[in-house]
Design a protein around this motif. Structure first.
Motif, PDB file in Angstrom:
ATOM      1  N   ASN A   1      -3.910   6.206 -19.876  1.00  0.00           N
ATOM      2  CA  ASN A   1      -4.721   7.236 -20.530  1.00  0.00           C
ATOM      3  C   ASN A   1      -6.006   7.427 -19.729  1.00  0.00           C
ATOM      4  OD1 ASN A   1      -6.245   8.855 -22.240  1.00  0.00           O
ATOM      5  ND2 ASN A   1      -5.521   7.853 -24.097  1.00  0.00           N
ATOM      6  N   THR A   2      -5.931   8.228 -18.691  1.00  0.00           N
ATOM      7  CA  THR A   2      -7.080   8.418 -17.808  1.00  0.00           C
ATOM      8  C   THR A   2      -8.220   9.195 -18.469  1.00  0.00           C
ATOM      9  OG1 THR A   2      -5.938  10.330 -16.850  1.00  0.00           O
ATOM     10  CG2 THR A   2      -5.742   8.235 -15.679  1.00  0.00           C
ATOM     11  N   ASP A   3      -7.896  10.094 -19.386  1.00  0.00           N
ATOM     12  CA  ASP A   3      -8.943  10.855 -20.087  1.00  0.00           C
ATOM     13  C   ASP A   3      -9.838   9.916 -20.891  1.00  0.00           C
ATOM     14  OD1 ASP A   3      -8.360  13.433 -19.205  1.00  0.00           O
ATOM     15  OD2 ASP A   3      -6.801  13.705 -20.715  1.00  0.00           O
ATOM     16  N   LEU A   4      -9.220   9.002 -21.635  1.00  0.00           N
ATOM     17  CA  LEU A   4     -10.006   8.062 -22.430  1.00  0.00           C
ATOM     18  C   LEU A   4     -10.784   7.113 -21.524  1.00  0.00           C
ATOM     19  CD1 LEU A   4     -10.871   6.956 -25.138  1.00  0.00           C
ATOM     20  CD2 LEU A   4      -8.776   5.575 -25.203  1.00  0.00           C
ATOM     21  N   SER A   5     -10.184   6.717 -20.429  1.00  0.00           N
ATOM     22  CA  SER A   5     -10.887   5.854 -19.475  1.00  0.00           C
ATOM     23  C   SER A   5     -12.161   6.526 -18.974  1.00  0.00           C
ATOM     24  CB  SER A   5      -9.966   5.528 -18.295  1.00  0.00           C
ATOM     25  OG  SER A   5      -8.823   4.812 -18.726  1.00  0.00           O
ATOM     26  N   ALA A   6     -12.058   7.797 -18.614  1.00  0.00           N
ATOM     27  CA  ALA A   6     -13.233   8.537 -18.145  1.00  0.00           C
ATOM     28  C   ALA A   6     -14.284   8.658 -19.246  1.00  0.00           C
ATOM     29  CB  ALA A   6     -12.813   9.920 -17.662  1.00  0.00           C
ATOM     30  N   GLN A   7     -13.842   8.846 -20.481  1.00  0.00           N
ATOM     31  CA  GLN A   7     -14.789   8.920 -21.599  1.00  0.00           C
ATOM     32  C   GLN A   7     -15.570   7.621 -21.744  1.00  0.00           C
ATOM     33  OE1 GLN A   7     -13.395  10.853 -25.401  1.00  0.00           O
ATOM     34  NE2 GLN A   7     -11.472  10.964 -24.268  1.00  0.00           N
ATOM     35  N   TRP A   8     -14.875   6.493 -21.587  1.00  0.00           N
ATOM     36  CA  TRP A   8     -15.564   5.208 -21.733  1.00  0.00           C
ATOM     37  C   TRP A   8     -16.471   4.911 -20.537  1.00  0.00           C
ATOM     38  CZ3 TRP A   8     -17.140   2.678 -25.595  1.00  0.00           C
ATOM     39  CH2 TRP A   8     -16.442   2.700 -26.796  1.00  0.00           C
ATOM     40  N   TYR A   9     -16.126   5.427 -19.367  1.00  0.00           N
ATOM     41  CA  TYR A   9     -17.033   5.249 -18.230  1.00  0.00           C
ATOM     42  C   TYR A   9     -18.378   5.910 -18.534  1.00  0.00           C
ATOM     43  CZ  TYR A   9     -18.511   4.632 -13.405  1.00  0.00           C
ATOM     44  OH  TYR A   9     -19.189   4.243 -12.278  1.00  0.00           O
ATOM     45  N   ASP A  10     -18.319   7.045 -19.181  1.00  0.00           N
ATOM     46  CA  ASP A  10     -19.523   7.768 -19.611  1.00  0.00           C
ATOM     47  C   ASP A  10     -20.238   7.013 -20.728  1.00  0.00           C
ATOM     48  OD1 ASP A  10     -21.036  10.506 -19.773  1.00  0.00           O
ATOM     49  OD2 ASP A  10     -20.423  10.082 -21.821  1.00  0.00           O
ATOM     50  N   THR A  11     -19.495   6.630 -21.754  1.00  0.00           N
ATOM     51  CA  THR A  11     -20.085   6.027 -22.953  1.00  0.00           C
ATOM     52  C   THR A  11     -20.722   4.676 -22.661  1.00  0.00           C
ATOM     53  OG1 THR A  11     -18.412   7.147 -24.293  1.00  0.00           O
ATOM     54  CG2 THR A  11     -19.606   5.342 -25.339  1.00  0.00           C
TER      55      THR A  11
END
Length: 244
Positions: free
Chosen positions: A158-168
């Motif tokens: 799930n790369t989309d969620l991974s990118a979200q957590w990199y931000d968060t």
């Protein structure tokens, strides 16, 4: 203005945990509870109904006939006024709300609470809440919670969620933002581990710039930040930007 990026990462993380086949039900409840406790730190809305079926499945969001509410008699006038005003949903107090009032088939609206709240505890003690719904929940340390979620995202690709957590994670690696304490050496090791699990695939990198902190100019400020934890976090992304 609501922090929609936080709402999004929590909702998507709940779905990700739901899809994790290796976690036990109680573990999932604890992680979901921790995600919503994390969300409470920010300016966010009420998002439980956006993943209603999942929260019900794990007995975290609990729906109860209104006449079982401990303050039902006091609340009667408020409920009747809401019906007259055709309100679709409203808060009864700080922890419970009614949704779709007037649409219920039995004439008794349901109020909704979450496991671990003080009103939930009252209803457990009085015997109104029974079975799996009366099992308590445990809040995990933030970094432990994130670690489980990002490992689940990695497993599910799930790369989309991974990118979200990199931000968060910016909020959790920067004590200046007052969402966390100064990271200890142990925390920094955990943060680095989380970062590596988030950046599990090259396709995560181009998705990062679509996130809040990386799409609104904040990256320039982050580059100038002297905190070691911030630099540790953004270093691989900066390297990727400079080489692609």
């Amino acid at each position: 203005m609501g922090m929609y990026e936080i709402e999004g990462v929590v909702i998507d993380s709940v779905s990700c945990i739901d899809n994790n086949k290796d976690l036990k039900l109680q573990d999932k409840r604890n992680i979901i509870h921790s995600l919503y406790e994390f969300q409470k730190m920010f300016d966010t809305g009420y998002t439980y109904f956006r993943v209603y079926d999942i929260l019900k499945k794990y007995h975290y969001l609990i729906s109860i006939p209104i006449d079982k509410h401990p303050d039902y008699e006091k609340l009667k006038p408020k409920i009747e006024e809401a019906k007259r005003n055709n309100e679709t949903w409203f808060w009864l107090d700080n922890e419970s709300l009614i949704k779709d009032i007037g649409k219920e088939g039995n004439g008794k609206p349901l109020f909704h609470i979450v496991a671990g709240s003080s009103i939930w505890q009252k209803l457990v003690d009085s015997g109104v809440i029974e079975g799996e719904e009366k099992q308590g929940v445990t809040q995990l340390p933030w970094l432990d919670m994130v670690d489980i979620v990002v490992c689940s995202a990695k497993e599910q690709k799930n790369t989309d969620l991974s990118a979200q957590w990199y931000d968060t994670m910016i909020y959790l690696v920067s004590p200046d933002l007052e969402y966390c304490d100064e990271p200890t050496e142990t925390d920094l090791l955990k943060i680095e581990q989380i970062r590596e699990n988030i950046l599990f695939d090259e396709t995560v990198y181009p998705l990062i710039e679509k996130q809040y902190a990386f799409s609104r100019g904040a990256l320039d400020f982050l580059k100038q930040d002297t905190q070691a934890s911030i630099q540790l976090w953004i270093k691989p992304y900066i390297y990727w930007l400079e080489n692609h």
